[in-house]
Scaffold this active site. Structure first.
Site, short mmCIF file in Angstrom:
data_model
loop_
_atom_site.label_atom_id
_atom_site.label_comp_id
_atom_site.label_asym_id
_atom_site.label_seq_id
_atom_site.Cartn_x
_atom_site.Cartn_y
_atom_site.Cartn_z
N CYS A 148 0.76 -1.15 0.16
CA CYS A 148 -0.03 0.13 -0.09
C CYS A 148 0.95 1.19 0.00
O CYS A 148 0.71 2.23 -0.71
CB CYS A 148 -0.96 -0.15 1.17
SG CYS A 148 -2.17 -1.35 1.29
N ASP A 158 27.39 10.99 29.28
CA ASP A 158 28.18 12.07 29.59
C ASP A 158 27.90 12.59 30.96
O ASP A 158 28.86 13.12 31.75
CB ASP A 158 27.77 13.30 28.66
CG ASP A 158 26.24 13.66 28.78
OD1 ASP A 158 25.54 12.77 29.34
OD2 ASP A 158 25.92 14.96 28.33
#
Length: 500
Positions: free
Chosen positions: A16, A416
């Site tokens: 589709c 971090d």
């Protein structure tokens, strides 16, 4: 060149999406991205191209654009979801299946005309959806999975009609096969839609965080200030706004006056409030914890930081990783191959196995139904949608789907800072009293701490107030929060003054 983002209903498989993709590229559109899982269609519209004609073209393929141009040739549908279609069909299909229960014989249900009456409503609903989609896909040269469903249902229905009208109903009656195929596929489509919806929850939360009310500031001809509420979506760059404690920052903006503590965890993962002052920038969607400021809007909509993140996630869902590109190539030839295999099964069973046409046809129909939906064509994009959705639910946003596919090979992750890994739900693990604290005693210390910290909006203060809650708290005459230092309070007698 205009960037267009549409929501399209009716896509149920990779083919589709390929049909719409081929149509849009055939119209000369660029950067075409189609995701049948979320129903997202995006493309760049060149100047001079009729957007309404493009929308009508997609509608003509058997799909429906939900948020397109007003005035398009859209038809109102009686059934708005696969669940509604399934429930309607189930009412007629269940009686047809009763005679399959051992020991249960309802003679009037064996009447072929009763079975026709029960099957026709299911057949009409099924052909309105699957048949229409199959026809449009065939006309465009990219047969989708609905072609297999339509052929299987039509073959068993027409074969049963032949037996009924030639007086051979006992040998040629397979109405329950027709109704069962259509009903169960509607059920499967609904279950697939539900699984996709659960993956969109985190994305929807991000969308909702962009929508809030804002306090807009305006001045009349007498230079008098007026503040009135507006929806954040109505704000424009340069508008003046007032942001108060407890409110969401409506859009990216810059502070003109005042000070504010802001929870920016929606973007940074840090739940500890960040202090902001004049000329500092505020992120739209963050929460004002304490203070109030006047600010001017610097970015709106997709230009905001949160809008950019949201767009990245949406783009990731429309992009195709290498494994899905392979699945698309296979899906493009899958339907013709399955039809060919079903036809060969029919011929071989009828000629070589000598099973008779009825049994041979049933086996050919079984090949069509079992092969649909295509596992690879559906599983690959569904797995990507689920992966992206679950990651977003846990605060992990992927910029593209290739990163998601490579994620399985990651062995080490370096973060971090620890703040990005916290939940924001703090707890008192350990504490120690100073010499002055020991003089007043542990319980009195907790009572004083609770009585003053309950007035603060700081996350650590809220944790203390929650864990050290007291029934006989101190009633203060004056409580003040001093930024960077803590809370100051004076009781009604004026004989206690301190900083905590």
């Amino acid at each position: 060149m205009e960037k267009v983002n549409w929501k399209v209903d009716g896509m149920s498989c990779t083919n589709c999406a390929l049909t719409i993709d081929k149509y849009l590229k055939g119209k000369g559109l660029e950067e075409v991205k189609v995701n049948f899982i979320g129903g997202d269609v995006s493309f760049n519209l060149p100047e001079g191209t009729d957007k309404l004609a493009i929308q009508n073209g997609i509608d003509g393929l058997g799909y429906q654009v939900k948020n397109g141009v007003a005035g398009a040739n859209q038809k109102k549908k009686f059934f708005k979801s696969h669940l509604q279609r399934f429930l309607f069909c189930a009412v007629f299909t269940l009686p047809l299946m009763l005679h399959m229960i051992p020991g249960l014989h309802i003679h009037w249900l064996m009447n072929p005309y009763v079975q026709i009456g029960l099957t026709i409503p299911v057949f009409i609903v099924g052909m309105d959806f699957f048949g229409r989609s199959a026809m449009h896909s065939l006309l465009k040269g990219i047969p989708n999975m609905n072609v297999l469903i339509t052929i299987g249902a039509v073959a068993s229905f027409v074969y049963s009609l032949y037996g009924t009208f030639t007086g051979q109903a006992a040998e040629y009656m397979f109405y329950e096969t027709t109704a069962t195929i259509l009903t169960l596929v509607f059920l499967g489509n609904w279950l697939e839609d539900k699984s996709v919806e659960t993956t969109q929850i985190a994305l929807q939360k991000l969308v909702r965080s962009q929508k809030s009310m804002a306090n807009m500031i305006a001045y009349d001809d007498q230079h008098q200030e007026h503040i009135f509420p507006v929806e954040s979506s109505a704000l424009k760059v340069g508008d003046l706004i007032l942001i108060k404690s407890g409110e969401a920052v409506p859009m990216d903006c810059k502070i003109l006056s005042g000070e504010l503590s802001v929870n920016e965890s929606i973007v940074t993962g840090e739940f500890i409030p960040v202090d902001k002052k004049i000329k500092d920038s505020l992120i739209g969607g963050s929460i004002a914890v304490n203070g109030s400021v006047k600010a001017y809007v610097t970015a709106v909509g997709e230009d905001t930081i949160l809008g950019g993140i949201l767009q990245l996630v949406k783009n990731a869902q429309t992009e195709k990783p290498p494994v899905q590109l392979l699945a698309d190539k296979i899906s493009a030839v899958f339907v013709p191959v399955v039809i060919g295999i079903a036809f060969i099964a029919l011929i071989l069973n009828y000629t070589v196995a000598d099973l008779g046409f009825t049994q041979s046809l049933m086996r050919a129909i079984a090949v069509l139904v079992i092969a649909c939906p295509c596992a690879m064509g559906l599983a690959t994009p569904a797995a990507i949608a689920v992966g992206l959705g679950r990651a977003a639910r846990n605060g992990v946003l992927f910029k593209n789907t290739k990163s998601l596919e490579l994620f399985k090979s990651i062995q080490q992750v370096v973060f971090d800072k620890t703040g990005t890994l916290t939940t924001g739900q703090f707890a008192i693990a350990q504490f120690e009293l100073t010499d002055s604290g020991k003089q007043i005693g542990l319980e009195e210390f907790k009572r004083i701490a609770y009585s003053i910290e309950k007035y603060s909006n700081h996350p650590l203060a809220k944790t203390i107030a929650k864990e050290w809650k007291q029934a006989n708290d101190i009633r203060f005459a004056k409580v003040e929060e001093i930024k960077g230092l803590g809370m100051s309070a004076t009781d009604k007698e004026g004989n206690w003054d301190g900083l905590i």
